[in-house]
Design a protein around this motif. Sequence first.
Motif, PDB file in Angstrom:
ATOM      1  N   UNK A  17       0.736  -1.069   0.063  1.00  0.00           N
ATOM      2  CA  UNK A  17       0.066   0.051   0.065  1.00  0.00           C
ATOM      3  C   UNK A  17       1.105   1.250  -0.131  1.00  0.00           C
ATOM      4  N   UNK A  18       1.761   1.275   0.951  1.00  0.00           N
ATOM      5  CA  UNK A  18       2.691   2.257   0.851  1.00  0.00           C
ATOM      6  C   UNK A  18       3.539   2.679  -0.441  1.00  0.00           C
ATOM      7  N   UNK A  19       4.048   1.610  -0.882  1.00  0.00           N
ATOM      8  CA  UNK A  19       4.606   1.754  -2.262  1.00  0.00           C
ATOM      9  C   UNK A  19       3.676   2.418  -3.318  1.00  0.00           C
ATOM     10  N   UNK A  20       2.222   1.789  -3.092  1.00  0.00           N
ATOM     11  CA  UNK A  20       1.632   2.605  -4.133  1.00  0.00           C
ATOM     12  C   UNK A  20       1.037   4.086  -3.568  1.00  0.00           C
ATOM     13  N   UNK A  21       1.596   4.526  -2.674  1.00  0.00           N
ATOM     14  CA  UNK A  21       1.175   6.024  -2.319  1.00  0.00           C
ATOM     15  C   UNK A  21      -0.265   5.716  -1.580  1.00  0.00           C
ATOM     16  N   UNK A  22      -0.602   4.617  -0.957  1.00  0.00           N
ATOM     17  CA  UNK A  22      -1.766   4.353  -0.592  1.00  0.00           C
ATOM     18  C   UNK A  22      -1.735   4.356   1.001  1.00  0.00           C
ATOM     19  N   UNK A  23      -2.690   4.580   1.651  1.00  0.00           N
ATOM     20  CA  UNK A  23      -2.991   4.475   3.116  1.00  0.00           C
ATOM     21  C   UNK A  23      -3.220   2.847   3.362  1.00  0.00           C
ATOM     22  N   UNK A  24      -2.159   2.381   4.254  1.00  0.00           N
ATOM     23  CA  UNK A  24      -2.421   0.980   4.717  1.00  0.00           C
ATOM     24  C   UNK A  24      -3.711   0.562   5.090  1.00  0.00           C
ATOM     25  N   UNK A  25      -4.481   1.607   5.825  1.00  0.00           N
ATOM     26  CA  UNK A  25      -5.706   1.129   6.428  1.00  0.00           C
ATOM     27  C   UNK A  25      -6.957   1.115   5.632  1.00  0.00           C
ATOM     28  N   UNK A  26      -6.516   1.466   4.108  1.00  0.00           N
ATOM     29  CA  UNK A  26      -7.178   1.707   3.204  1.00  0.00           C
ATOM     30  C   UNK A  26      -7.648  -0.040   2.757  1.00  0.00           C
ATOM     31  N   UNK A  27      -6.634  -0.869   2.908  1.00  0.00           N
ATOM     32  CA  UNK A  27      -6.667  -2.185   2.377  1.00  0.00           C
ATOM     33  C   UNK A  27      -6.987  -3.217   3.497  1.00  0.00           C
ATOM     34  N   UNK A  28      -8.065  -4.113   3.311  1.00  0.00           N
ATOM     35  CA  UNK A  28      -8.338  -5.020   4.080  1.00  0.00           C
ATOM     36  C   UNK A  28      -7.765  -6.596   3.977  1.00  0.00           C
ATOM     37  N   UNK A  29      -7.174  -7.119   4.968  1.00  0.00           N
ATOM     38  CA  UNK A  29      -6.480  -8.386   4.563  1.00  0.00           C
ATOM     39  C   UNK A  29      -7.728  -9.502   4.994  1.00  0.00           C
ATOM     40  N   UNK A  30      -8.297 -10.101   4.369  1.00  0.00           N
ATOM     41  CA  UNK A  30      -9.032 -11.446   4.521  1.00  0.00           C
ATOM     42  C   UNK A  30      -8.337 -12.474   4.618  1.00  0.00           C
ATOM     43  N   UNK A  31      -8.435 -13.266   5.685  1.00  0.00           N
ATOM     44  CA  UNK A  31      -7.964 -14.602   6.030  1.00  0.00           C
ATOM     45  C   UNK A  31      -8.753 -15.564   5.242  1.00  0.00           C
ATOM     46  N   UNK A  32      -8.557 -16.265   4.271  1.00  0.00           N
ATOM     47  CA  UNK A  32      -9.418 -17.242   3.662  1.00  0.00           C
ATOM     48  C   UNK A  32      -9.051 -18.691   4.312  1.00  0.00           C
ATOM     49  N   UNK A  33      -9.817 -19.156   5.258  1.00  0.00           N
ATOM     50  CA  UNK A  33      -9.705 -20.706   6.049  1.00  0.00           C
ATOM     51  C   UNK A  33     -10.388 -21.790   5.579  1.00  0.00           C
ATOM     52  N   UNK A  34     -10.789 -21.606   4.305  1.00  0.00           N
ATOM     53  CA  UNK A  34     -11.574 -22.776   3.604  1.00  0.00           C
ATOM     54  C   UNK A  34     -10.580 -23.965   3.852  1.00  0.00           C
TER      55      UNK A  34
END
Length: 237
Positions: A17-34
């Motif tokens: 996110x930082x590399x792309x000049x974006x705020x890390x809090x604008x990206x949500x990590x979903x853990x896929x537990x299937x």
Amino acid sequence: MLKENYSKVLENVNAAAKRAGRNPSDVTLIAVGKMHEPGELQEVYEAGCRDFGENKVQELTGKIVVLPKDIRWHLIGHLQRNKVKYIVGKTSLIHSVDSLRLAEEIEVQTNKLNGGSLVSDILLEVNASGEISKFGIRPEETLQLCREISALRHIRVRGLMTVAPYVDDPEENRSIFRKIKSLSLDIRNANIDNISMDVLSMGMSGDYEVAIEEGATIVRVGTSIFGARDYSSQSSD
Ligand SMILES: *Cc1c(COP(=O)(O)O)cnc(C)c1O
């Protein structure tokens, strides 16, 4: 082990996110537990994760009852109309809506809950690469589907989701992510009632960093957190 995996992926997400000049809090990590046990999801929960994704309704509902109540659950796999009733009101986001008929069923089932005051947040699944997935609408059909769903009062289309092909080099998927982002901007510019396009769910274990660089607001990561899945004991759902 799972905690370390989760923290490592989260670090990568924030760095991308930082590399792309974006705020890390604008990206949500979903853990896929299937195909992983609730106890494994619990470990990742304890590492701080609150967003979990499942691709099957039965597995999802089974995990909802045994895991902490403050988890936000995401249905990320194909959804059959006859199973909609089991998940509305329980999921924070349904990622895989790919037809008007499915949206209409979500509308009907959502309207039955809380005296009709509930609204279901959904994403439209777009099949951007042609042949890799049998699910998802074609990019050129997406705007029209938005216009049709717009009339449904108990549904809010929050954005788009895509499943990119498995590739050795994630750079190969960059153009797909770019195409989905551009499609979402076109739809946003059309200013349709009930359609917001503030969410882009794209990027998996092999390519989530590239997806974030191209505008993903949600990445869905399974293998890099939980390890490889064992498909040998899979049942049909
Ligand atoms: C399984 C799955 C994922 C996670 O895939 P990994 O490659 O294990 O990270 C993401 N999205 C969907 C729709 C899935 O079915």
